[in-house]
Design an enzyme around this catalytic site. Sequence first.
Site: not given
Length: 553
Positions: A178, A458
């Site tokens: 990603r 996160d």
Amino acid sequence: MSAVLESQDQRSGDDGVEVLARHPDAATLLTPAALAFLAGLHRRFEPARQARLAARRDRQACFDAGGLPDFRADTAAIRAGDWRVAPLPAALRDRRVEITGPTDPKMVINALNSGASCYMADFEDSTAPTWANLLTGQRALREAVQGTLRFTAPAVDGVAGKHYALKPFAEQAVLIVRPRGWHLDEKHLRVDGERMSAALFDLGLFAFHNAHALAAKDRGPYFYLPKLQSMEEAQLWNDVLDHVEAGLGLPRGQLKVTVLIETLPAVFEMDEILYVLRSRIAGLNCGRWDYVFSYIKTFRAHRDKVLPERGQVTMTQPFLRAYSELLIQTCHKRGAHAMGGMAAQIPISGDAAANEAALAKVRADKLREVTAGHDGTWVAHPALVPLAKAIFDERMPSAHQHAVRREEVLVTRDDLIKPSLGSITRAGFENNVEVCVRYLAAWLDGNGCVPIHWLMEDAATAEIARAQLWQWLHHADPRGQAPRGGGLHLDDGSELDFALFERALLNLPMKLGDRTQLPGGSRINEAIGMLDRLTHADTLEEFLTLPAYARLD
């Protein structure tokens, strides 16, 4: 072409490429050929990227003025058409459990060895993009592709650290990378005086070094594309991937992608996103934490869309259930995977009852996903892989559930934007403050994936907490005055105002105790100051990581 320069005042000659930081891996990663490849991507696509970012700003201005997102009239024929995406490659047909995490060597080895179907190596929400982290991550992934990656933990008190090595290739999870989103720049690399797109840097550098090796193994390369908001942004990615394939001499369609549906505008264009990427897309993913953040950000000016505290905004809320069911229906109609969302829990050591309660939540969530028709799911910790896999193995004996068409699902615009029921507790308010500060402090210290209260936080989860604080306070107490209709309150009747926020910030250092035991503990005060400024600002900052990035090396 100079690969590494000492200061931001230096130039690399006439080619217009500047590398503005040193790193031991630069000589092998940022070769003249690699830099030329990256520069070509920048020159070809930077104008289009800027146009797409401008379109985002214009769209948000419409929402701020009271507009609502909706399905597009000009693309109705795409939604009504009878078409399917290209057949899935063998390595992506069964994705029942995917593990995600940053790209440091230890994590890469543990994730590839975890028993998961796939590993999403994340340069985005779980990586603080220091130059060291980015190049160390690129090196680790390159060595993983080559099969040579090793890691030995540092010695402690004279005791040698644990040694980590990869399992045989056939036993490894499938690697999916990603890159960062379109909105982010890479400040350490300039082309013709401009910062390079972080997305193009991450994907371009990985593809340059690994595409041929992965293609030879029938492993792609494969990518997850984050934070798209429109089919035009997906088309830009498709143009980039065509360019990369041509530049590297790969067959068209060799690079495969999965798109995260993690913005509210994108949920109204899922068919369109699949269509423009139809030669290379493998599926869509319910990136639910970023999706909740996007809901808050999209409706930052809409007082009737204020959400309750984040712990109450679960996938059982009607607007999130509608999003999930529409994604499954759309993907399966087009022959693509409908991937489920993240389980952020991590094992709780020393408290068996609390650990079992946390695992029960994971089981319920994964059972909900597989029963609804998802083709796979995400976990953040290797210990959750067997649990999630057992649930999907029992309920999904085949490689996927494309036959589950969910034709009974009928989702309208109003279903996707329906406000949530719930409350704001004092504990929930203070938890948002604590999570924001602790995550931001760790991020500023170079750590983008932080365990807090037995959840793996996160950037996406921290953004929910940060955006909620801004929205609650600006709708409850703008400039110290209650808005028309009265301000918001906690569930105990207390006023929700900036005084409450400031008390929470003042009390936080004492609540945290010994900062030396916390990731980024030395930067707690800096993080408190940043959160204070961001929360008092008249406009909700688009992303926390934009102003914070200026403070990273």
